[in-house]
Motif scaffolding. Sequence first.
Motif, PDB file in Angstrom:
ATOM      1  N   ALA A 173      27.990 -10.460  41.464  1.00 18.01           N
ATOM      2  CA  ALA A 173      27.562  -9.475  40.464  1.00 18.01           C
ATOM      3  C   ALA A 173      26.535 -10.087  39.521  1.00 18.01           C
ATOM      4  O   ALA A 173      26.604 -11.274  39.187  1.00 18.01           O
ATOM      5  CB  ALA A 173      28.778  -8.987  39.678  1.00 18.01           C
ATOM      6  N   PRO A 174      25.559  -9.287  39.079  1.00 18.60           N
ATOM      7  CA  PRO A 174      24.570  -9.799  38.116  1.00 18.60           C
ATOM      8  C   PRO A 174      25.239 -10.181  36.797  1.00 18.60           C
ATOM      9  O   PRO A 174      26.292  -9.634  36.447  1.00 18.60           O
ATOM     10  CB  PRO A 174      23.626  -8.597  37.909  1.00 18.60           C
ATOM     11  CG  PRO A 174      23.882  -7.686  39.056  1.00 18.60           C
ATOM     12  CD  PRO A 174      25.309  -7.888  39.445  1.00 18.60           C
ATOM     13  N   PRO A 175      24.664 -11.106  36.078  1.00 21.30           N
ATOM     14  CA  PRO A 175      25.226 -11.469  34.768  1.00 21.30           C
ATOM     15  C   PRO A 175      25.296 -10.242  33.850  1.00 21.30           C
ATOM     16  O   PRO A 175      24.420  -9.370  33.876  1.00 21.30           O
ATOM     17  CB  PRO A 175      24.235 -12.508  34.231  1.00 21.30           C
ATOM     18  CG  PRO A 175      23.569 -13.054  35.455  1.00 21.30           C
ATOM     19  CD  PRO A 175      23.507 -11.930  36.429  1.00 21.30           C
ATOM     20  N   THR A 176      26.327 -10.193  33.037  1.00 20.13           N
ATOM     21  CA  THR A 176      26.573  -9.018  32.192  1.00 20.13           C
ATOM     22  C   THR A 176      25.455  -8.800  31.177  1.00 20.13           C
ATOM     23  O   THR A 176      25.003  -7.670  30.964  1.00 20.13           O
ATOM     24  CB  THR A 176      27.917  -9.178  31.450  1.00 20.13           C
ATOM     25  OG1 THR A 176      28.951  -9.449  32.410  1.00 20.13           O
ATOM     26  CG2 THR A 176      28.252  -7.912  30.684  1.00 20.13           C
ATOM     27  N   TYR A 177      24.986  -9.856  30.562  1.00 21.10           N
ATOM     28  CA  TYR A 177      23.988  -9.727  29.492  1.00 21.10           C
ATOM     29  C   TYR A 177      22.633 -10.253  29.968  1.00 21.10           C
ATOM     30  O   TYR A 177      21.962 -11.022  29.271  1.00 21.10           O
ATOM     31  CB  TYR A 177      24.445 -10.472  28.240  1.00 21.10           C
ATOM     32  CG  TYR A 177      25.776  -9.978  27.716  1.00 21.10           C
ATOM     33  CD1 TYR A 177      25.858  -8.758  27.051  1.00 21.10           C
ATOM     34  CD2 TYR A 177      26.945 -10.705  27.919  1.00 21.10           C
ATOM     35  CE1 TYR A 177      27.080  -8.286  26.573  1.00 21.10           C
ATOM     36  CE2 TYR A 177      28.170 -10.238  27.450  1.00 21.10           C
ATOM     37  CZ  TYR A 177      28.237  -9.029  26.784  1.00 21.10           C
ATOM     38  OH  TYR A 177      29.436  -8.561  26.326  1.00 21.10           O
ATOM     39  N   GLU A 178      22.220  -9.845  31.135  1.00 19.08           N
ATOM     40  CA  GLU A 178      20.962 -10.321  31.731  1.00 19.08           C
ATOM     41  C   GLU A 178      19.776  -9.615  31.097  1.00 19.08           C
ATOM     42  O   GLU A 178      19.740  -8.375  30.985  1.00 19.08           O
ATOM     43  CB  GLU A 178      20.996 -10.048  33.235  1.00 19.08           C
ATOM     44  CG  GLU A 178      19.831 -10.645  33.995  1.00 19.08           C
ATOM     45  CD  GLU A 178      19.971 -10.377  35.481  1.00 19.08           C
ATOM     46  OE1 GLU A 178      19.754 -11.301  36.280  1.00 19.08           O
ATOM     47  OE2 GLU A 178      20.322  -9.229  35.858  1.00 19.08           O
ATOM     48  N   THR A 179      18.796 -10.376  30.687  1.00 14.90           N
ATOM     49  CA  THR A 179      17.577  -9.803  30.125  1.00 14.90           C
ATOM     50  C   THR A 179      16.656  -9.370  31.270  1.00 14.90           C
ATOM     51  O   THR A 179      16.816  -9.820  32.408  1.00 14.90           O
ATOM     52  CB  THR A 179      16.842 -10.822  29.250  1.00 14.90           C
ATOM     53  OG1 THR A 179      16.392 -11.913  30.075  1.00 14.90           O
ATOM     54  CG2 THR A 179      17.765 -11.382  28.164  1.00 14.90           C
ATOM     55  N   PRO A 180      15.676  -8.524  30.998  1.00 20.42           N
ATOM     56  CA  PRO A 180      14.735  -8.104  32.060  1.00 20.42           C
ATOM     57  C   PRO A 180      14.013  -9.299  32.701  1.00 20.42           C
ATOM     58  O   PRO A 180      13.800  -9.321  33.911  1.00 20.42           O
ATOM     59  CB  PRO A 180      13.762  -7.182  31.316  1.00 20.42           C
ATOM     60  CG  PRO A 180      14.563  -6.621  30.179  1.00 20.42           C
ATOM     61  CD  PRO A 180      15.487  -7.734  29.758  1.00 20.42           C
ATOM     62  N   ALA A 181      13.632 -10.292  31.891  1.00 20.36           N
ATOM     63  CA  ALA A 181      12.941 -11.463  32.435  1.00 20.36           C
ATOM     64  C   ALA A 181      13.864 -12.257  33.356  1.00 20.36           C
ATOM     65  O   ALA A 181      13.449 -12.728  34.424  1.00 20.36           O
ATOM     66  CB  ALA A 181      12.441 -12.342  31.295  1.00 20.36           C
ATOM     67  N   GLU A 182      15.134 -12.392  32.923  1.00 20.85           N
ATOM     68  CA  GLU A 182      16.100 -13.115  33.752  1.00 20.85           C
ATOM     69  C   GLU A 182      16.386 -12.358  35.046  1.00 20.85           C
ATOM     70  O   GLU A 182      16.559 -12.955  36.110  1.00 20.85           O
ATOM     71  CB  GLU A 182      17.399 -13.327  32.976  1.00 20.85           C
ATOM     72  CG  GLU A 182      17.270 -14.332  31.842  1.00 20.85           C
ATOM     73  CD  GLU A 182      18.515 -14.372  30.961  1.00 20.85           C
ATOM     74  OE1 GLU A 182      18.699 -15.382  30.245  1.00 20.85           O
ATOM     75  OE2 GLU A 182      19.301 -13.392  30.983  1.00 20.85           O
ATOM     76  N   ARG A 183      16.392 -11.031  34.953  1.00 22.64           N
ATOM     77  CA  ARG A 183      16.607 -10.217  36.154  1.00 22.64           C
ATOM     78  C   ARG A 183      15.464 -10.398  37.140  1.00 22.64           C
ATOM     79  O   ARG A 183      15.686 -10.574  38.352  1.00 22.64           O
ATOM     80  CB  ARG A 183      16.728  -8.742  35.757  1.00 22.64           C
ATOM     81  CG  ARG A 183      16.941  -7.805  36.943  1.00 22.64           C
ATOM     82  CD  ARG A 183      17.107  -6.360  36.456  1.00 22.64           C
ATOM     83  NE  ARG A 183      17.321  -5.466  37.577  1.00 22.64           N
ATOM     84  CZ  ARG A 183      16.337  -4.937  38.328  1.00 22.64           C
ATOM     85  NH1 ARG A 183      15.062  -5.230  38.025  1.00 22.64           N
ATOM     86  NH2 ARG A 183      16.620  -4.128  39.333  1.00 22.64           N
ATOM     87  N   ASP A 184      14.222 -10.373  36.637  1.00 26.89           N
ATOM     88  CA  ASP A 184      13.066 -10.570  37.512  1.00 26.89           C
ATOM     89  C   ASP A 184      13.114 -11.947  38.178  1.00 26.89           C
ATOM     90  O   ASP A 184      12.809 -12.090  39.370  1.00 26.89           O
ATOM     91  CB  ASP A 184      11.767 -10.430  36.716  1.00 26.89           C
ATOM     92  CG  ASP A 184      11.533  -8.984  36.252  1.00 26.89           C
ATOM     93  OD1 ASP A 184      12.181  -8.077  36.826  1.00 26.89           O
ATOM     94  OD2 ASP A 184      10.722  -8.784  35.327  1.00 26.89           O
ATOM     95  N   GLU A 185      13.520 -12.958  37.392  1.00 34.04           N
ATOM     96  CA  GLU A 185      13.611 -14.316  37.938  1.00 34.04           C
ATOM     97  C   GLU A 185      14.693 -14.403  39.017  1.00 34.04           C
ATOM     98  O   GLU A 185      14.506 -15.031  40.058  1.00 34.04           O
ATOM     99  CB  GLU A 185      13.903 -15.302  36.805  1.00 34.04           C
ATOM    100  CG  GLU A 185      13.910 -16.768  37.246  1.00 34.04           C
ATOM    101  CD  GLU A 185      14.169 -17.703  36.079  1.00 34.04           C
ATOM    102  OE1 GLU A 185      14.396 -18.911  36.344  1.00 34.04           O
ATOM    103  OE2 GLU A 185      14.159 -17.238  34.923  1.00 34.04           O
ATOM    104  N   ARG A 186      15.848 -13.742  38.758  1.00 32.45           N
ATOM    105  CA  ARG A 186      16.944 -13.762  39.727  1.00 32.45           C
ATOM    106  C   ARG A 186      16.547 -13.056  41.025  1.00 32.45           C
ATOM    107  O   ARG A 186      16.791 -13.567  42.127  1.00 32.45           O
ATOM    108  CB  ARG A 186      18.176 -13.092  39.129  1.00 32.45           C
ATOM    109  CG  ARG A 186      19.346 -12.957  40.114  1.00 32.45           C
ATOM    110  CD  ARG A 186      20.571 -12.379  39.444  1.00 32.45           C
ATOM    111  NE  ARG A 186      20.328 -11.088  38.842  1.00 32.45           N
ATOM    112  CZ  ARG A 186      20.310  -9.930  39.528  1.00 32.45           C
ATOM    113  NH1 ARG A 186      20.508  -9.944  40.835  1.00 32.45           N
ATOM    114  NH2 ARG A 186      20.096  -8.787  38.899  1.00 32.45           N
ATOM    115  N   LEU A 187      15.920 -11.911  40.914  1.00 37.55           N
ATOM    116  CA  LEU A 187      15.508 -11.164  42.104  1.00 37.55           C
ATOM    117  C   LEU A 187      14.468 -11.939  42.916  1.00 37.55           C
ATOM    118  O   LEU A 187      14.480 -11.916  44.152  1.00 37.55           O
ATOM    119  CB  LEU A 187      14.961  -9.794  41.698  1.00 37.55           C
ATOM    120  CG  LEU A 187      15.991  -8.806  41.120  1.00 37.55           C
ATOM    121  CD1 LEU A 187      15.307  -7.523  40.665  1.00 37.55           C
ATOM    122  CD2 LEU A 187      17.075  -8.500  42.145  1.00 37.55           C
ATOM    123  N   ALA A 188      13.568 -12.621  42.202  1.00 35.93           N
ATOM    124  CA  ALA A 188      12.558 -13.433  42.910  1.00 35.93           C
ATOM    125  C   ALA A 188      13.213 -14.583  43.670  1.00 35.93           C
ATOM    126  O   ALA A 188      12.834 -14.899  44.805  1.00 35.93           O
ATOM    127  CB  ALA A 188      11.535 -13.969  41.903  1.00 35.93           C
TER     128      ALA A 188
END
Length: 470
Positions: free
Chosen positions: A20-35
Motif C-alpha cells: 500500500a502507498p504511504p498514508t501521508y505521501e506528498t505528490p512529489a513522493e508519489r511521482d518518485e515512487r511511481l517512477a
Amino acid sequence: MPSSKRQRVSDDDPLTRALAPPTYETPAERDERLAAELEAKRVSDAIDDELNKQRISDKKGPKAIKILLLGQSESGKSTTLKNFQLMNSPKAFRSERASWRAVIQLNVVQSIHAILDLMSRAHSSAHNPSSQQPSKEYPPLSPDHLKLKMRLAPLLQVEAALMKKLLPNGYVQPSNLADSTLRQEISVNSSAGWKNTFNRLMGRNSCDSADLIDWSDPDDPGVVLNACAEDMKHLWTDPTIQKLMEVEKMRPEEMAGFFLDALDRVTSPRYIPTDDDVLRARLKTLGVSEHRFNMKTGPMGSPMSHDWRVFDVGGQRSLRAAWVPYFDDMNAIIFLAPISCFDQVLQEDPSVNRLADSFLLWKAIVSNPLLKKTELILFLNKCDILRAKLASGIRLADYIVSYGSRPNDFESASQYLKKKFAGLLKEHSPERLYYFHLTSVTDTKSTTYILENVQDVLVRDNLRRSALVA
C-alpha cells in the motif's frame, strides 16, 4: 456483511499493507515512487526477456555440455574447476586476487596454528602425563621452542581477522593454543559471494598489480605475517618440530593449502598470488556451485564454441544426499579419487579409511541407474603426493591388505588401484566404457592437456546425441 469481513481480512494482510502507498505521501513522493516502480518493472521485463531468449537459444543450438564433479572432501574438485576456469580464460583470477591473497594468508596461519597446537599437546603431555592411556614419545621442547611459540601468538589475531572478513555474518573465535581438540576447518557457502566480500572491504575490484592494493594499510594481515616470517621459517625447519610431527604422523605438505615451503614469497610485503597459488589455495565450500563457460571447441583459429556448465558439489558425507538431483541430464561425471590418501581417515568418521571411502563412492556412482547413459571420467588424483609418500617408505600394503607383496612403487601401486576401480565398474556396470587419467590437478600444464582431451570426447558425444555427427 461478508464483503466487510473480506475487506477486514485484506486490510490485515501483511503483504497488502506492505504494498500500500504511504498514508501521508506528498505528490512529489508519489511521482518518485511511481517512477521507481516503473523502472523496477522495466528491469524485471528485461530479465524475463533475456531468459526467454536464452531458452530459445538453448532449443535451437546444441545442448549445453553439463559436467558434475564428484568425490570426497579434499579430493581436488574445486581445483579441477579452477583449471576449467583457466582454460576458458587465462585471466580468470585477475579480479579475484585480493580474495585469494586473504585465503592463502589464512592457509599459512592455520598451518602454523596446527603446529603450535601440537607443541601445546606435547608440552602438556610431558608435564601432565595421563595414567589412563600411554602418552606418545614426543621429543622434549626447549625453552627456545616455547619462546618461539609465544612470538608467533600474534598470528592468532590475524587468523581471527581473516575469518571475520571471510565470514562477516558469523565471527569465529580462534581456538586457544592450549586446546588439544581438533580445530574444525571453516567453510563458506558456494553461493555466498565471499570473493566480493574481500573486494568490498578493500574497496577494490581487482588487484592484478601492486597499484590496486593499499599497501600502507596498517591493518593488512600481511604486515604481521611479514613480521613473523623468520620465526615461521624457523618453526617449520626446526629438527625437533619435524620429529614432533613425525611422531604425530602430521604431514602438512600433503594437504591442500600448504604454503610453508614458500614463506619468503607469500609473506613478502607486496605479495600478489599467482595462478598456481590460487590453484593450491584451500577453502572448503558448502552447497552446489554452477559455473558456465563458452569454450572454444573447434580447431585453432576456428570460431566454434560450446556452452559448458560445470557443477561442483560438497564432498562431505553429510552433503552427499544433495548429489542425486544433479544426476539427471548430465553429459559426464568427473569422479576424483585422491589415491595418496590410503593412510588417512575421514575427518567426519575416523573409523573409515579415505581410499576405502572412494571405492564405496565409485561403486555407488557406477551402479546408479540414473547414470547409466552418463559418461564416466575417473581421475586418480594426487599422484605427485602418492609418489613421494611411497618413496619415503610408507607402505600401501600396510593399509590395503589386498595389495599383498607387490612392489611399493608408484607404477605398481597406480596400476593396482586402476584395476581396483575398473573391477568395481565391471562388476556393477558391465560392458560400460569409462575414461581414466592419473592426475595431479595442481599441475596446471598436465591437467590442461587432460581436460582438453576430456573436452574433445564430450563435445563429440554431445554432437552425436544431437544427431549432428555420425
